[in-house]
Design a protein around this motif. Structure first.
Motif, PDB file in Angstrom:
ATOM      1  N   ARG A  35       6.452  -1.264  -2.078  1.00 56.89           N
ATOM      2  CA  ARG A  35       7.024  -0.555  -0.894  1.00 56.89           C
ATOM      3  C   ARG A  35       6.098   0.602  -0.722  1.00 56.89           C
ATOM      4  NH1 ARG A  35      13.474  -0.582  -0.207  1.00 56.89           N
ATOM      5  NH2 ARG A  35      13.252  -0.211   2.201  1.00 56.89           N
ATOM      6  N   ILE A  36       6.081   1.566  -1.671  1.00 58.42           N
ATOM      7  CA  ILE A  36       5.385   2.976  -1.238  1.00 58.42           C
ATOM      8  C   ILE A  36       3.895   2.501  -0.910  1.00 58.42           C
ATOM      9  CG2 ILE A  36       6.937   4.148  -2.290  1.00 58.42           C
ATOM     10  CD1 ILE A  36       4.963   4.770  -4.532  1.00 58.42           C
ATOM     11  N   ALA A  37       3.208   1.743  -1.584  1.00 59.69           N
ATOM     12  CA  ALA A  37       1.651   1.483  -1.294  1.00 59.69           C
ATOM     13  C   ALA A  37       1.513   1.007   0.074  1.00 59.69           C
ATOM     14  CB  ALA A  37       1.361   0.178  -2.194  1.00 59.69           C
ATOM     15  N   ASP A  38       2.611   0.323   0.581  1.00 58.63           N
ATOM     16  CA  ASP A  38       2.725  -0.065   2.117  1.00 58.63           C
ATOM     17  C   ASP A  38       2.842   0.981   2.931  1.00 58.63           C
ATOM     18  OD1 ASP A  38       2.797  -1.991   4.430  1.00 58.63           O
ATOM     19  OD2 ASP A  38       4.868  -1.457   4.136  1.00 58.63           O
ATOM     20  N   ALA A  39       3.890   1.746   2.777  1.00 64.24           N
ATOM     21  CA  ALA A  39       4.435   2.957   3.433  1.00 64.24           C
ATOM     22  C   ALA A  39       3.304   3.988   3.794  1.00 64.24           C
ATOM     23  CB  ALA A  39       5.550   3.577   2.835  1.00 64.24           C
ATOM     24  N   PHE A  40       2.558   4.196   2.732  1.00 65.29           N
ATOM     25  CA  PHE A  40       1.606   5.355   2.436  1.00 65.29           C
ATOM     26  C   PHE A  40      -0.074   4.485   2.677  1.00 65.29           C
ATOM     27  CE2 PHE A  40       4.756   7.506   0.214  1.00 65.29           C
ATOM     28  CZ  PHE A  40       4.765   8.639   1.095  1.00 65.29           C
ATOM     29  N   GLY A  41      -0.128   3.353   3.437  1.00 63.96           N
ATOM     30  CA  GLY A  41      -1.451   2.872   3.883  1.00 63.96           C
ATOM     31  C   GLY A  41      -2.455   2.885   2.585  1.00 63.96           C
ATOM     32  N   ILE A  42      -1.899   2.368   1.288  1.00 67.68           N
ATOM     33  CA  ILE A  42      -2.855   2.451   0.393  1.00 67.68           C
ATOM     34  C   ILE A  42      -3.898   1.038   0.394  1.00 67.68           C
ATOM     35  CG2 ILE A  42      -2.912   2.214  -2.250  1.00 67.68           C
ATOM     36  CD1 ILE A  42      -1.893   4.895  -1.040  1.00 67.68           C
ATOM     37  N   GLU A  43      -5.050   1.334  -0.224  1.00 67.46           N
ATOM     38  CA  GLU A  43      -6.136   0.366   0.073  1.00 67.46           C
ATOM     39  C   GLU A  43      -5.752  -0.748  -1.075  1.00 67.46           C
ATOM     40  OE1 GLU A  43     -10.233   1.136  -1.004  1.00 67.46           O
ATOM     41  OE2 GLU A  43     -10.228   1.923   0.869  1.00 67.46           O
ATOM     42  N   LYS A  44      -5.414  -0.613  -2.022  1.00 62.97           N
ATOM     43  CA  LYS A  44      -5.102  -1.563  -3.084  1.00 62.97           C
ATOM     44  C   LYS A  44      -4.159  -0.954  -4.009  1.00 62.97           C
ATOM     45  CE  LYS A  44      -7.353  -5.102  -5.544  1.00 62.97           C
ATOM     46  NZ  LYS A  44      -8.813  -5.906  -5.824  1.00 62.97           N
ATOM     47  N   LEU A  45      -3.315  -1.673  -4.646  1.00 64.41           N
ATOM     48  CA  LEU A  45      -2.399  -1.479  -5.824  1.00 64.41           C
ATOM     49  C   LEU A  45      -3.215  -2.436  -6.746  1.00 64.41           C
ATOM     50  CD1 LEU A  45      -0.189  -0.524  -7.281  1.00 64.41           C
ATOM     51  CD2 LEU A  45       1.161  -2.360  -6.036  1.00 64.41           C
ATOM     52  N   PHE A  46      -3.466  -1.889  -8.283  1.00 63.92           N
ATOM     53  CA  PHE A  46      -3.637  -2.423  -9.314  1.00 63.92           C
ATOM     54  C   PHE A  46      -2.670  -2.486 -10.028  1.00 63.92           C
ATOM     55  CE2 PHE A  46      -7.691  -1.252  -7.744  1.00 63.92           C
ATOM     56  CZ  PHE A  46      -8.794  -2.464  -7.865  1.00 63.92           C
ATOM     57  N   LYS A  60      12.756  -8.444  -4.729  1.00 63.14           N
ATOM     58  CA  LYS A  60      13.815  -7.883  -4.243  1.00 63.14           C
ATOM     59  C   LYS A  60      13.841  -6.495  -3.963  1.00 63.14           C
ATOM     60  CE  LYS A  60      18.982  -7.362  -4.875  1.00 63.14           C
ATOM     61  NZ  LYS A  60      20.060  -7.381  -5.701  1.00 63.14           N
ATOM     62  N   THR A  61      13.181  -5.544  -4.711  1.00 64.93           N
ATOM     63  CA  THR A  61      12.975  -4.227  -4.522  1.00 64.93           C
ATOM     64  C   THR A  61      11.712  -4.206  -3.331  1.00 64.93           C
ATOM     65  OG1 THR A  61      13.587  -3.580  -6.663  1.00 64.93           O
ATOM     66  CG2 THR A  61      12.750  -2.038  -5.462  1.00 64.93           C
ATOM     67  N   SER A  62      10.727  -4.696  -3.384  1.00 62.48           N
ATOM     68  CA  SER A  62       9.527  -4.588  -2.414  1.00 62.48           C
ATOM     69  C   SER A  62       9.843  -4.726  -1.063  1.00 62.48           C
ATOM     70  CB  SER A  62       8.522  -5.543  -3.194  1.00 62.48           C
ATOM     71  OG  SER A  62       8.786  -6.770  -2.552  1.00 62.48           O
ATOM     72  N   ARG A  63      10.968  -5.589  -0.806  1.00 63.52           N
ATOM     73  CA  ARG A  63      11.430  -5.985   0.482  1.00 63.52           C
ATOM     74  C   ARG A  63      10.095  -6.514   1.220  1.00 63.52           C
ATOM     75  NH1 ARG A  63      15.105  -2.021   3.630  1.00 63.52           N
ATOM     76  NH2 ARG A  63      15.210  -3.877   4.933  1.00 63.52           N
ATOM     77  N   ALA A  64       9.386  -7.616   0.604  1.00 67.57           N
ATOM     78  CA  ALA A  64       8.245  -8.402   1.063  1.00 67.57           C
ATOM     79  C   ALA A  64       7.072  -7.685   1.326  1.00 67.57           C
ATOM     80  CB  ALA A  64       8.669  -9.282   2.480  1.00 67.57           C
ATOM     81  N   THR A  65       7.025  -6.541   0.879  1.00 68.84           N
ATOM     82  CA  THR A  65       5.529  -5.782   0.892  1.00 68.84           C
ATOM     83  C   THR A  65       4.641  -6.294  -0.158  1.00 68.84           C
ATOM     84  OG1 THR A  65       6.648  -4.013  -0.500  1.00 68.84           O
ATOM     85  CG2 THR A  65       6.666  -3.540   1.848  1.00 68.84           C
ATOM     86  N   GLU A  66       5.400  -7.141  -1.128  1.00 69.26           N
ATOM     87  CA  GLU A  66       4.091  -7.808  -2.077  1.00 69.26           C
ATOM     88  C   GLU A  66       3.143  -8.860  -1.159  1.00 69.26           C
ATOM     89  OE1 GLU A  66       7.440 -10.628  -2.120  1.00 69.26           O
ATOM     90  OE2 GLU A  66       7.249  -8.639  -1.963  1.00 69.26           O
ATOM     91  N   LYS A  67       3.802  -9.295  -0.073  1.00 72.85           N
ATOM     92  CA  LYS A  67       3.003 -10.243   0.838  1.00 72.85           C
ATOM     93  C   LYS A  67       2.020  -9.521   1.669  1.00 72.85           C
ATOM     94  CE  LYS A  67       7.145 -13.293   0.817  1.00 72.85           C
ATOM     95  NZ  LYS A  67       8.050 -13.560   1.667  1.00 72.85           N
ATOM     96  N   VAL A  68       2.101  -8.478   1.851  1.00 75.28           N
ATOM     97  CA  VAL A  68       0.988  -7.814   2.643  1.00 75.28           C
ATOM     98  C   VAL A  68       0.220  -6.485   1.889  1.00 75.28           C
ATOM     99  CG1 VAL A  68       2.559  -7.984   4.697  1.00 75.28           C
ATOM    100  CG2 VAL A  68       2.944  -6.035   3.748  1.00 75.28           C
TER     101      VAL A  68
END
Length: 166
Positions: A35-46, A60-68
């Motif tokens: 969720r925060i990787a999406d909110a802050f425009g992060i290039e990639k999450l490892f 559930k916690t990510s609110r579908a951000t794991e898809k984007v």
């Protein structure tokens, strides 16, 4: 009037920042990192570690951000960090050590991409990774406790980094 996802006017932006989590295994924490990787425009999450699970609890916690959010699950954070260092990333560890600098005094450079390293909920970042980091930063705290939740600390760090990079 409160704004919603549909009527905010935030400018979508991606920063040259990757987030490397070492052994963050708690499902709600993993979901929050998406969720925060999406909110802050992060290039990639490892997501690095041997017990990383992207299941119902993290979704559930990510609110579908794991898809984007661009992400990769890896066994070894050390190998990922070494690879990024060889790709000319600034390796910045978020950890309290005898050499760490307060985040509010640190100047983040726009010259090279940033790899922000965060650590295990209980043990922090391994010495192996701390030893190859270019910089170690911490968040000053004023209570009795010497640590905060990894996601809360990551939020603060990403806010400060992106604020400086704007």
């Amino acid at each position: 009037m409160q704004l919603t996802h549909y009527n905010t006017n935030f400018k979508k932006q991606t920063f040259s920042i990757v987030l490397v989590s070492e052994n963050v295994t708690n499902a709600p924490n993993i979901g929050s990192l998406f969720r925060i990787a999406d909110a802050f425009g992060i290039e990639k999450l490892f997501l690095c570690g041997e017990n990383i699970s992207l299941g119902r609890k993290s979704a559930k916690t990510s609110r579908a951000t794991e898809k984007v959010v661009n992400h990769e699950v890896c066994n070894s954070a050390f190998e990922v960090v070494q690879y990024l260092k060889n790709q000319d990333y600034q390796i910045i560890a978020l950890e309290i050590t005898t050499q760490s600098k307060p985040i509010h005094t640190f100047n983040f450079s726009k010259e090279k991409p940033i790899a922000l390293i965060i650590g295990d909920e209980n043990f922090g970042i391994s010495e192996l990774i701390l030893n190859i980091s270019n910089h170690i930063i911490h968040i000053d705290m004023f209570g009795q406790n010497s640590s905060m939740n990894v996601v809360q600390a990551t939020n603060i760090a990403l806010y400060e980094i992106t604020r400086q990079l704007l």
